[in-house]
Every structure is written in C-alpha cells, then in structure tokens.
Enzyme design. Structure first.
Site, PDB file in Angstrom:
ATOM      1  N   ALA A   9       2.591  -4.079  -5.680  1.00 47.01           N
ATOM      2  CA  ALA A   9       3.702  -3.675  -4.827  1.00 47.01           C
ATOM      3  C   ALA A   9       4.125  -2.263  -5.190  1.00 47.01           C
ATOM      4  O   ALA A   9       3.972  -1.849  -6.340  1.00 47.01           O
ATOM      5  CB  ALA A   9       4.888  -4.624  -5.002  1.00 47.01           C
ATOM      6  N   CYS A  10       4.599  -1.523  -4.209  1.00 47.64           N
ATOM      7  CA  CYS A  10       5.139  -0.193  -4.462  1.00 47.64           C
ATOM      8  C   CYS A  10       6.282   0.041  -3.485  1.00 47.64           C
ATOM      9  O   CYS A  10       6.418  -0.688  -2.507  1.00 47.64           O
ATOM     10  CB  CYS A  10       4.061   0.877  -4.325  1.00 47.64           C
ATOM     11  SG  CYS A  10       3.383   1.035  -2.664  1.00 47.64           S
ATOM     12  N   PRO A  11       7.147   1.037  -3.769  1.00 44.00           N
ATOM     13  CA  PRO A  11       8.355   1.193  -2.955  1.00 44.00           C
ATOM     14  C   PRO A  11       8.062   1.462  -1.476  1.00 44.00           C
ATOM     15  O   PRO A  11       8.673   0.846  -0.610  1.00 44.00           O
ATOM     16  CB  PRO A  11       9.063   2.394  -3.593  1.00 44.00           C
ATOM     17  CG  PRO A  11       8.529   2.453  -4.978  1.00 44.00           C
ATOM     18  CD  PRO A  11       7.124   1.962  -4.905  1.00 44.00           C
ATOM     19  N   THR A  17       0.133   0.016  -3.009  1.00 41.65           N
ATOM     20  CA  THR A  17       0.042  -1.446  -3.066  1.00 41.65           C
ATOM     21  C   THR A  17      -1.385  -1.904  -2.776  1.00 41.65           C
ATOM     22  O   THR A  17      -1.951  -2.733  -3.492  1.00 41.65           O
ATOM     23  CB  THR A  17       0.980  -2.063  -2.009  1.00 41.65           C
ATOM     24  OG1 THR A  17       2.307  -1.632  -2.292  1.00 41.65           O
ATOM     25  CG2 THR A  17       0.920  -3.574  -2.024  1.00 41.65           C
TER      26      THR A  17
END
Lengths: 460, 152
Positions: A9-11, A17
C-alpha cells in the site's frame, strides 16, 4: 511448502503499491515460493487475503506506507517495511519471511482446525484461542517441570512438603510462579489476538481476576475473549474531539476496558463461581461414602473437567478435607484422576503419531512427566486447544481411574506428590491395585482421545 | 478505454533533453497541457513536486514515475520521456533515471478505468524486458505500440 502472504500500500495508491506487489510476486516466482499479494491502492483492496489464508501462511510481508489493517495478522510473524523496500529488495524480504519461525507451537496444529465450511467466525475464534494457548505453553512446561523437580528434593525428607528456606522450596516457588501466570497469559494473549495492543491490558487483568477467583483456565478463556471484544468495541466506537484524540489510546481505552472487564469478572463471573464452589462442596458432602465407586467416578470427572478450575478445586479440597477425618480413599481417587489427563494425552501422542503435530508430540513428552507428578495442568494446552473433543476424553479416563481407585480401596495419606509418594512407605494403601487404576485410567483416556480426535490432515 | 487514450504523441519526449528532475517534470507537464489533459500546468507541477518531496518516485532500474493528483488535471493522462542523458532522480538504487512515466489524475476521480491502466503499467515496469523495449524504442509510435500491445 511454506506459503507467504504480502500486503502492499502507498498513499497515492497508483504506482508503488502495484510495483511492490509485482516485484514480490516476481521474486517469489523465481524462488519457487507460493505467495499471494494483497494490494491496497486507489482502486481499493484487490486480491484480499482471507482468514483461512492468513491462518495457513508461514509469514506475512507488509510493504506499506499506510495503514493496512494489521490486526488480522495478530500472532503471525510479520515483516513490516516501507513500500519502497518491496520494490527494491523483494528477494531479501522473501528470504527474511521464510527464515521466520512458524507462528506458534500448538498454534500450527492442523488437527483441531475448524473445518473449512465452518466459515470465517469459528476460524477467528480458533486463531484467538491458539494465540493464548501457544503463549501459555512455555509457562506450563517450565513451571510444571520445575515443580516436579522440587518433589525430588522433598522426597529426601520423607514427605511431600518442602522445608521452608530449602532449595526444594525455592524450586517450588519458582515453578508455582510460572504456573501462576498460566491463566493470566492465556487470557491476555487471547485478548491481544482480538484487539491488538489495546487488548493486552484488559486481557491480563481479566486473567488475574479469573485466577484469583479460582475460575481456572476456562475462566481465563472467557476473560480473554470478553476483554478482547470489549477493547475492540471501545476502539471502534469511541469518538474523541480532534484535540483530545491522543488521549484515546493512552487513557480512555485502557481505563474503560480494564474497568469493564474487572467489573464483569467480579460481579458477573465471580459470584456464580462462588455459588458453584459452595454448592458442589455441599453436594459432595451429602453424597458422603454412600456409594464409594460413584463418588470416585464423580470426583475423577470433576478433576478433569476444568483442570484447576472450580470443579477441580472443589474435588481436591473436598478430598484434602477428608484426610483430617482419616478418610484416605477419596484423596487417592482424586490424585489418580488428576494424573491420568496428562498421562493419557502423552500415551495418545505415542500411540498415534499422525494425529498430532510435531509440537504436540513434544508437548506430550513433557505432559508425561507432569502427569507422573500429579500436575494436571500439564494437559491444559491440549484441552484448551480442542476442548469439545479432548476434555470429555479426559473426564471419562479420570472417572474410570477415580472409580477403580475407590473400588480397590486405594488410600493416600498425603495431599500431593504424584509418583514420588509411591516410594514413601505406608503413604499408600493397596499400592499395586492403586497403580493399576492409574494405568487403566491412562489407557482409557488415550483411547477416548484417539476415538474422538480426527486424523491430522496432511502436512501443508 | 485503452492506454493510447491516456498517452498522446504530444506528451512523448524521445529523447528528452532535460538535465534535471524539475526540468523533466515541467517539460512533460507542458506536453500534457498541449494534449489538453492538463488545464492548469502550474498547479499540476506543484502537486507532482510535492509528491517528489515526500519521497522520490525514482523506483530504480533507471525508471521514474512522477505523479500527482490535481484540480489542474482535466482528465487522467500519461507522459513519457526517454532522457538523452540519464537524470539524477534520487532513486531507491541511486541509479539515474533513463526513462520516466508521468501520471496525472484529476482531483475528482471519474471512474476507475484509467486507474486500472496505470496499475497495469506500474506492474509491467517491474519486468526488465518491458523496460528494455521502452529504452530501445525508436519512435513515438513505437512507444505507443509497445504499451498498447503489452497493456491494452
């Protein structure tokens, strides 16, 4: 084959991601390791991990810069890194994950895993229970063996009580401390498994209360589950004004959850247990020696029902009380019945190796020593892990041992000691028949366990 | 929707003569404005640079994927550059960037379709053969062909 899981996951949830997911997948393919990667990106959660997969996974790699709902991995080995690491060094992460120790001794037991069609809920229940049992196990083993060892020192004195200040007494204290933590840790880690870190405090407190009120390991299991769900509920529902948000995890949730489980234990669980203890004692006293064999069977079944809980305590205390009245047969029945659960489970692990995991077979060896020492608690990890099948088996075996002991007129003049007391002259009446009752009880327990317990599925 | 709807020839730079990360980003943003995908170039560049400040989007293996979500973007779009001289992008592996894909997403997301394409692109970039093809592409049309063939 070790299976791995990963979450990325990434922002922004557009690029990293998926790159990390692809990287991990590619590196795992190259190593021939099965992996499933859940992505939490802008398009939502994809390829989501199921509870079943989590339960079966060797370890979980989390490569994320955002929250990934980590609670569901409680009790599993987790490697947590930034999402960039998933792209940069996927091979290294996979090697690290493979090198992790499998989650837990008995926790890895496939023998009593709920059937697949039982769905998600029982699966989670089992996972939380096993998290408690596996953390409790070292305390039972260490405490039990050290107490057994202390008997060797007491033996030289000709009795079973340790001389105050002696090395034997010190061992007994140490072992007792370890055993004393058993119910507390069981409750604490069940709760921890449910609610994560905020669950630990109420779980431990609930465990101490369960132990102090003599609710035994069953009380500990109840306390752990109730505490865990209280903490879980509080985290989910309490809403704080933004400025005070920081107080929630450090002040509000701990105080409320500990208070809630405490009040429940004291007023809701504690009182019935007290009534139960009083009622059972009165009932046993009324029965008296009317039907000795029936009394032996009942005492025996009670010893095995909760192994340290109210039923066990009542039976034991009842028998010890009768020693003062020079009635030695109930004491003998109680000890025989208290020895057969751990001895029986040991025998079962020896007879049918394929029904048990490697860890369980190892635990079984220790249980044999604890059984010989009349430390019934040695069988708790097995009972707690699969109560529906194992505890009735214990009860039948113990009832047989208790009834036979009464039938043969076995008498025991000391309130403890296990096999060590057999060597003390005149401590036991009808020694050979008494030993025979224990042996038969052990065999019956083992056969019952083998009859009820299913075959362990093939290794993963 | 397919990838050719996201990437028009105006936003492909083959080669790009940019020498810094900032310059490369501005150049690609200008290309996306020319294609009509970006309406407010300055706002979009700000969003991309803000993302770069958080952590570099140089993912290693000579690839960078600057990206930004901004009201200055009218519709989701891509830009592609192959640099004449590899550019320092503060990448994870300290290697300069040879190629860059820049991604623009509007503030208000209209559907997931374009995201699926960007996701597929991100996944593909991990594979060496795919990167080599892009690095060796001879024309803008070849870049589009490679992407259409591998991603759709």
């Amino acid at each position: 084959m070790k299976k791995l899981l990963a979450v990325t996951a990434c922002p922004t949830g557009i690029a990293h991601t998926y790159m990390a997911a692809e990287s991990l997948q590619k590196a795992a393919d190259q190593k021939g390791v099965p992996i499933k990667v859940e992505t939490r990106g802008a398009v939502g959660v994809e390829n989501g991990l199921t509870a079943q997969e989590i339960a079966e996974a060797h370890a979980i790699i989390i490569a994320a810069d955002t929250d990934v709902d980590e609670d569901r991995f409680a009790g599993k080995p987790v490697i947590r890194v930034a999402v960039a690491q998933g792209i940069k060094v996927p091979g290294e992460l996979i090697d690290r994950a493979l090198a992790k120790e499998a989650s837990s001794g008995l926790g890895a037991s496939p023998t009593s895993r709920p059937e697949e069609n039982e769905g998600r809920k029982p699966n989670m229940f089992y996972k939380h229970l096993m998290n408690g049992v596996s953390n409790m196990l070292p305390l039972v083993i260490a405490g039990g063996l050290i107490i057994a060892f202390s008997f060797l020192f007491a033996f030289t004195k000709g009795g079973v009580d340790q001389v105050e200040g002696s090395f034997g007494a010190a061992l007994s204290t140490i072992g007792g401390a370890s055993m004393g933590l058993m119910v507390i840790v069981l409750s604490g880690f069940i709760s921890f498994s449910i609610a994560g870190k905020p669950g630990l405090a109420p779980g431990l407190v609930g465990g101490v209360l369960a132990k102090d009120m003599g609710a035994g390991f069953i009380g500990g299991i109840i306390a752990g589950f109730v505490a865990g769900y209280i903490a879980h509920y509080l985290i989910k529902t309490i809403k704080m004004p933004k400025n005070f948000e920081g107080l929630k995890p450090i002040l509000i949730v701990p105080v409320l959850s500990v208070l809630a489980i405490g009040l429940l234990m004291v007023y809701v669980i504690g009182q019935p247990i007290e009534w139960l203890l009083t009622g059972l004692t009165a009932w046993l006293t009324n029965m008296g020696a009317g039907n000795a064999i029936m009394l032996g069977a009942i005492l025996g079944a009670m010893m095995a029902l909760d192994m340290g809980g109210p039923f066990n305590k009542t039976a034991y205390t009842f028998a010890v009380g009768l020693l003062g009245a020079s009635l030695y047969t109930p004491m003998a029945a109680v000890m025989a019945a208290g020895m057969t659960p751990p001895l029986g489970i040991w025998l079962a692990t020896v007879i049918a190796k394929n029904r048990f995991t490697k860890e369980e077979r190892e635990a079984g060896k220790v249980a044999s020593v604890l059984g010989l020492s009349f430390i019934t608690e040695g069988a708790i990890p097995f009972g707690a892990a699969d109560p529906i099948r194992v505890i009735p088996s214990f009860m039948v075996g113990s009832a047989v041992a208790g009834a036979l002991s009464m039938y043969f007129g076995g008498g025991l003049h000391a309130p403890h000691g296990g096999v060590f007391v057999l060597f003390i002259p005149n401590a036991i009446d009808h020694l050979p028949q008494y030993v025979l009752s224990i042996v038969i009880g052990t065999v019956v327990t083992a056969l019952m366990v083998l009859l009820l317990k299913r075959k362990a599925p093939a290794k993963l | 929707m397919n990838i050719s709807e996201l990437l028009s020839t105006e936003s492909i730079f083959l080669p790009s003569t940019a020498t810094t990360r900032e310059e490369a980003i501005q150049q690609m943003a200008a290309g996306m404005k020319a294609s009509g995908a970006v309406t407010n170039e300055a706002a979009y560049v700000d969003a991309v640079m803000a993302r770069e400040q958080q952590s570099s989007t140089g993912i290693g293996f000579g690839v960078a994927i600057p990206h930004g979500k901004s009201a200055g973007v009218a519709k989701a779009a891509l830009a592609f550059s192959r640099f004449a001289e590899p550019i320092d992008w503060e990448s994870l592996d300290d290697q300069p960037a040879q190629i860059a894909f820049m991604i623009g997403v509007p503030e208000e997301n209209a559907g997931n379709e374009h995201l699926q394409i960007l996701v597929a692109l991100s996944r593909k970039l991990i594979h060496e053969e795919f990167r080599a093809e892009l690095i060796n592409a001879q024309s803008k049309q070849e870049v589009i062909d490679i992407l259409t063939r591998t991603i759709g």
